[in-house]
Scaffold this motif. Structure first.
Motif, PDB file in Angstrom:
ATOM      1  N   SER A 138      14.766  -9.028   4.068  1.00  0.00           N
ATOM      2  CA  SER A 138      14.906  -9.059   2.615  1.00  0.00           C
ATOM      3  C   SER A 138      15.375 -10.429   2.135  1.00  0.00           C
ATOM      4  N   LEU A 139      15.309 -10.642   0.825  1.00  0.00           N
ATOM      5  CA  LEU A 139      15.654 -11.930   0.226  1.00  0.00           C
ATOM      6  C   LEU A 139      16.699 -11.772  -0.858  1.00  0.00           C
ATOM      7  N   ALA A 140      17.576 -12.768  -0.973  1.00  0.00           N
ATOM      8  CA  ALA A 140      18.488 -12.894  -2.110  1.00  0.00           C
ATOM      9  C   ALA A 140      17.884 -13.938  -3.045  1.00  0.00           C
ATOM     10  N   GLN A 141      17.542 -13.518  -4.245  1.00  0.00           N
ATOM     11  CA  GLN A 141      16.811 -14.383  -5.185  1.00  0.00           C
ATOM     12  C   GLN A 141      17.724 -14.766  -6.342  1.00  0.00           C
ATOM     13  N   PHE A 142      18.182 -16.003  -6.312  1.00  0.00           N
ATOM     14  CA  PHE A 142      19.057 -16.520  -7.352  1.00  0.00           C
ATOM     15  C   PHE A 142      18.232 -17.221  -8.442  1.00  0.00           C
ATOM     16  N   ASN A 143      18.849 -17.333  -9.609  1.00  0.00           N
ATOM     17  CA  ASN A 143      18.254 -18.061 -10.730  1.00  0.00           C
ATOM     18  C   ASN A 143      17.075 -17.321 -11.359  1.00  0.00           C
ATOM     19  N   TYR A 144      16.888 -16.038 -11.032  1.00  0.00           N
ATOM     20  CA  TYR A 144      15.799 -15.277 -11.636  1.00  0.00           C
ATOM     21  C   TYR A 144      16.276 -14.775 -13.003  1.00  0.00           C
ATOM     22  N   GLU A 145      16.032 -15.601 -14.028  1.00  0.00           N
ATOM     23  CA  GLU A 145      16.497 -15.323 -15.379  1.00  0.00           C
ATOM     24  C   GLU A 145      15.636 -16.068 -16.381  1.00  0.00           C
ATOM     25  N   LEU A 146      15.798 -15.747 -17.626  1.00  0.00           N
ATOM     26  CA  LEU A 146      15.042 -16.408 -18.685  1.00  0.00           C
ATOM     27  C   LEU A 146      15.854 -17.552 -19.273  1.00  0.00           C
ATOM     28  N   GLY A 147      15.176 -18.683 -19.512  1.00  0.00           N
ATOM     29  CA  GLY A 147      15.822 -19.822 -20.147  1.00  0.00           C
ATOM     30  C   GLY A 147      15.812 -19.682 -21.664  1.00  0.00           C
ATOM     31  N   LEU A 148      16.272 -20.694 -22.361  1.00  0.00           N
ATOM     32  CA  LEU A 148      16.294 -20.661 -23.823  1.00  0.00           C
ATOM     33  C   LEU A 148      14.898 -20.550 -24.417  1.00  0.00           C
ATOM     34  N   ASP A 149      13.896 -20.992 -23.674  1.00  0.00           N
ATOM     35  CA  ASP A 149      12.509 -20.890 -24.138  1.00  0.00           C
ATOM     36  C   ASP A 149      11.887 -19.535 -23.779  1.00  0.00           C
ATOM     37  N   LEU A 150      12.742 -18.618 -23.227  1.00  0.00           N
ATOM     38  CA  LEU A 150      12.327 -17.275 -22.824  1.00  0.00           C
ATOM     39  C   LEU A 150      11.293 -17.275 -21.708  1.00  0.00           C
ATOM     40  N   LYS A 151      11.244 -18.372 -20.965  1.00  0.00           N
ATOM     41  CA  LYS A 151      10.386 -18.450 -19.792  1.00  0.00           C
ATOM     42  C   LYS A 151      11.251 -18.310 -18.536  1.00  0.00           C
ATOM     43  N   GLU A 152      10.644 -17.742 -17.493  1.00  0.00           N
ATOM     44  CA  GLU A 152      11.390 -17.557 -16.261  1.00  0.00           C
ATOM     45  C   GLU A 152      11.714 -18.884 -15.605  1.00  0.00           C
ATOM     46  N   ARG A 153      12.944 -18.996 -15.154  1.00  0.00           N
ATOM     47  CA  ARG A 153      13.347 -20.177 -14.400  1.00  0.00           C
ATOM     48  C   ARG A 153      12.883 -20.036 -12.946  1.00  0.00           C
ATOM     49  N   ILE A 155      12.809 -19.347  -9.238  1.00  0.00           N
ATOM     50  CA  ILE A 155      13.607 -18.519  -8.333  1.00  0.00           C
ATOM     51  C   ILE A 155      13.961 -19.316  -7.082  1.00  0.00           C
ATOM     52  N   LYS A 156      15.183 -19.147  -6.618  1.00  0.00           N
ATOM     53  CA  LYS A 156      15.641 -19.749  -5.366  1.00  0.00           C
ATOM     54  C   LYS A 156      15.805 -18.631  -4.342  1.00  0.00           C
ATOM     55  N   ASN A 157      14.914 -18.606  -3.362  1.00  0.00           N
ATOM     56  CA  ASN A 157      14.885 -17.544  -2.351  1.00  0.00           C
ATOM     57  C   ASN A 157      15.721 -17.910  -1.133  1.00  0.00           C
ATOM     58  N   PHE A 158      16.724 -17.096  -0.853  1.00  0.00           N
ATOM     59  CA  PHE A 158      17.562 -17.301   0.324  1.00  0.00           C
ATOM     60  C   PHE A 158      17.392 -16.110   1.270  1.00  0.00           C
ATOM     61  N   ARG A 159      17.204 -16.401   2.544  1.00  0.00           N
ATOM     62  CA  ARG A 159      17.138 -15.333   3.525  1.00  0.00           C
ATOM     63  C   ARG A 159      18.552 -14.863   3.860  1.00  0.00           C
ATOM     64  N   LEU A 160      18.664 -13.587   4.185  1.00  0.00           N
ATOM     65  CA  LEU A 160      19.934 -13.035   4.618  1.00  0.00           C
ATOM     66  C   LEU A 160      20.105 -13.249   6.116  1.00  0.00           C
ATOM     67  N   ALA A 161      21.353 -13.250   6.575  1.00  0.00           N
ATOM     68  CA  ALA A 161      21.650 -13.549   7.984  1.00  0.00           C
ATOM     69  C   ALA A 161      22.560 -12.465   8.571  1.00  0.00           C
ATOM     70  N   PRO A 162      22.051 -11.241   8.732  1.00  0.00           N
ATOM     71  CA  PRO A 162      22.893 -10.159   9.264  1.00  0.00           C
ATOM     72  C   PRO A 162      23.373 -10.428  10.685  1.00  0.00           C
ATOM     73  N   ASN A 163      22.691 -11.307  11.417  1.00  0.00           N
ATOM     74  CA  ASN A 163      23.134 -11.646  12.766  1.00  0.00           C
ATOM     75  C   ASN A 163      24.466 -12.401  12.743  1.00  0.00           C
ATOM     76  N   ARG A 164      24.762 -13.060  11.610  1.00  0.00           N
ATOM     77  CA  ARG A 164      26.030 -13.781  11.482  1.00  0.00           C
ATOM     78  C   ARG A 164      27.141 -12.858  10.995  1.00  0.00           C
ATOM     79  N   PHE A 165      26.787 -11.991  10.027  1.00  0.00           N
ATOM     80  CA  PHE A 165      27.798 -11.058   9.510  1.00  0.00           C
ATOM     81  C   PHE A 165      27.094  -9.909   8.812  1.00  0.00           C
TER      82      PHE A 165
END
Length: 599
Positions: A138-153, A155-165
């Protein structure tokens, strides 16, 4: 409120989702009368007057003294805020992300919400990420939001690391998992800050408004700003009004200081119409923190590094009703402690330690020297590694030599055994749970070593969580009876005591709370024959709700065989000296007065 309060359509989690909803509804119904009473009080009083004193104390303590309108918002519902309130909300929102749940071949199975709680760790629901496999793809997707122009910013996709914690709990419905430091396009996780977790209770009061930052149904980030009012606060959960915006599983629930007070996880279904919802529910952050603190000793060295980043600034929440100590006595304190004397009742009346079922034998928490029995002054204890509580205690009581010694209030960890196998003061703070002595304090206090025996009984190894009504009332009556008889007739007794461990025992602050306790009392009768009587008491109905437990319950005299069956202990020949085991078909009887006890 959405018709999907969990905002995630994972087929393999539907049973879990339904279970969480049902538990939430049960809590809602159980407190309906109290909640209506609170609503009535809130019409005439402010939340500071109707909420618990310890919550009010901390609630006031976290208010910024420069925010002159804060108390007015709580007391009078004033909606005026400094403009910085929105700036603080935007800062908090940076740490919230959408979780895109994928399977092994990359198919998107659903969406949830999560948020960073340390530089490396993310918090969401167990029913969103139930296991390490789910997190791995699965992915943690940051910055998935609308800007002042109502357009999507972007997305910054980060992988999860369950092997670490990776740490999860189904009962508290949370998962804590590590996140990779860099996104697919090179963004840094540190750019999104994190929301620190506070272990303290009292971050919100009944009647206050809360806000939820979320990814409703997987949509761009949104906020339900002060659209929810706190309806009820349970020991591990908080319930708040539904709003017109759908909630998201794993969302952060905030008070007006943008402090995280709960992890949103469930809608409370309308019992009249299961397609509608009458409230929302979140898991209290203080309960999640307590669980994590209890589990921290079981982490690997690398995991502890990540955990230390999370727990910076955490302080143990102390019980305000009495002074708590978590000291250790020096090892030489125990050097001359011989514990239970198997021939205490006489050369012809040997009473050995019980043996444990082979499965239980492997779960004994060993002393650092490899031994299995903790010996104290006139009593001994054998501990369970998995439950962190005693399997049993056994004490020698001499009614002819009893000494009156003042009560101690200092509780100690036993330095002979790893501290991670001992439930400490964090389990007993600010609730209706007592540190119930298994070996009753007065029983081993006899002879020249009375003072030492008194202090020995105040070890965390010798206490088990008991609701105050059990510890201070019915259980005490039985203990008084045994002690008074021994003192009056100057006889000796050997008393075994312990909890009944069941797989469905309620989990509270990471510890399964035993619902039943037992005793086996052994003595020599006037005719020279041995007597072994067994007793069972239940607090099961008392711990269903640790905030509002009430009601009477019964004590039973049962066959020793029944205790063996419930506990996996084998008392050997003692069962042959049980007066009620010789009664054909006897399953036990209620004890209401001392005359009901058969010796």
């Amino acid at each position: 409120m959405s018709n999907m309060p969990f905002e995630i359509d994972l087929i393999f989690n539907q049973n879990l989702i339904s279970m969480q909803q049902q538990h939430a509804l049960n809590r809602y119904i159980e407190r309906s009368n109290n909640r209506e009473h609170l609503k009535s009080e809130l019409q005439h009083k402010n939340p500071l007057e109707v909420s618990k004193p310890e919550r009010v104390f901390f609630r006031k303590a976290i208010i910024n003294p420069l925010d002159g309108l804060a108390l007015e918002r709580i007391i009078e519902g004033n909606d005026l805020f400094p403009i910085s309130y929105f700036e603080a909300g935007l800062k908090a929102a940076k740490s919230v992300c959408r979780i895109e749940v994928r399977d092994r071949i990359g198919r998107v199975r659903g969406h949830g919400t999560g948020f960073l709680v340390s530089p490396s760790l993310l918090l969401t629901n167990n029913h969103v990420l139930a296991d390490e496999d789910a997190a791995l793809f699965s992915l943690a997707q940051f910055n998935y939001e609308l800007g002042l122009d109502l357009k999507e910013r972007q997305i910054k996709n980060f992988r999860l690391a369950p092997n670490r914690f990776f740490l999860t709990d189904e009962n508290l419905d949370f998962t804590l998992v590590a996140v990779e430091e860099t996104s697919a396009d090179g963004a840094k996780l540190s750019d999104f800050a994190f929301l620190p977790l506070s272990p303290n209770k009292g971050k919100v009061l009944v009647g206050e408004h809360v806000s939820i930052i979320q990814h409703p149904s997987g949509a761009p980030k949104m906020v339900a700003n002060r659209e929810n009012k706190i309806l009820d606060i349970f020991d591990d959960f908080v319930q708040y009004e539904t709003d017109t915006q759908p909630g998201s599983s794993g969302s952060a629930v905030f008070n007006d200081e943008w402090m995280v007070i709960a992890l949103h996880h469930a809608g409370v279904p309308d019992p009249q119409d299961r397609t509608k919802y009458i409230a929302n529910e979140g898991i209290r952050i203080s309960s999640i923190v307590q669980f994590l603190m209890n589990q921290s000793q079981n982490l690997s060295d690398d995991q502890k590094i990540l955990f230390d980043e999370l727990s910076k600034g955490w302080e143990l929440v102390e019980n305000t009703s009495e002074e708590i100590f978590s000291e250790k006595l020096a090892l030489d304190w125990y050097e001359d402690s011989t514990g239970h004397d198997c021939e205490f009742l006489g050369d012809d009346y040997e009473v050995p330690h019980p043996t444990l079922h082979p499965e239980l034998e492997t779960d004994i928490a060993l002393l650092k020297n490899g031994e299995k029995i903790l010996n104290y002054t006139h009593f001994s204890i054998v501990m369970s590694e998995s439950r962190r509580l005693a399997y049993y205690t056994v004490v020698n009581l001499d009614g002819n030599k009893l000494v009156d010694v003042g009560r101690e209030n200092n509780w100690f960890f036993d330095s002979r055994i790893d501290q991670k196998y001992q439930c400490g003061p964090e389990l007993y703070a600010n609730n209706e749970i007592d540190k119930g002595h298994l070996v009753r304090r007065r029983d081993p206090i006899w002879g020249d070593l009375a003072q030492k025996a008194n202090k020995d009984t105040f070890h965390f190894t010798n206490c088990s969580p008991q609701h105050k009504n059990l510890n201070q009332k019915t259980w005490l009556d039985l203990e008084d009876y045994i002690l008074e008889k021994a003192e009056k007739f100057n006889f000796k007794a050997t008393v075994f005591t312990g909890p009944v461990f069941r797989s469905d025992d309620v989990t509270y602050r990471g510890v399964q709370i035993p619902a039943e306790f037992w005793k086996v009392a052994v003595m020599v009768k006037e005719d020279g024959k041995l007597s072994a009587t067994a007793y069972l008491q239940s607090q099961k109905h008392l711990i269903d709700d640790l905030e509002d437990a009430y009601g009477a319950y019964k004590t039973f005299q049962v066959p020793v065989l029944k205790i063996e069956e419930l506990t996996g202990l084998d008392f050997g020949k003692l069962r042959n000296y049980d007066p009620i085991s010789r009664v054909e078909g006897s399953i036990g009887h209620v004890i209401e007065t001392s005359e009901d006890i058969k010796v």
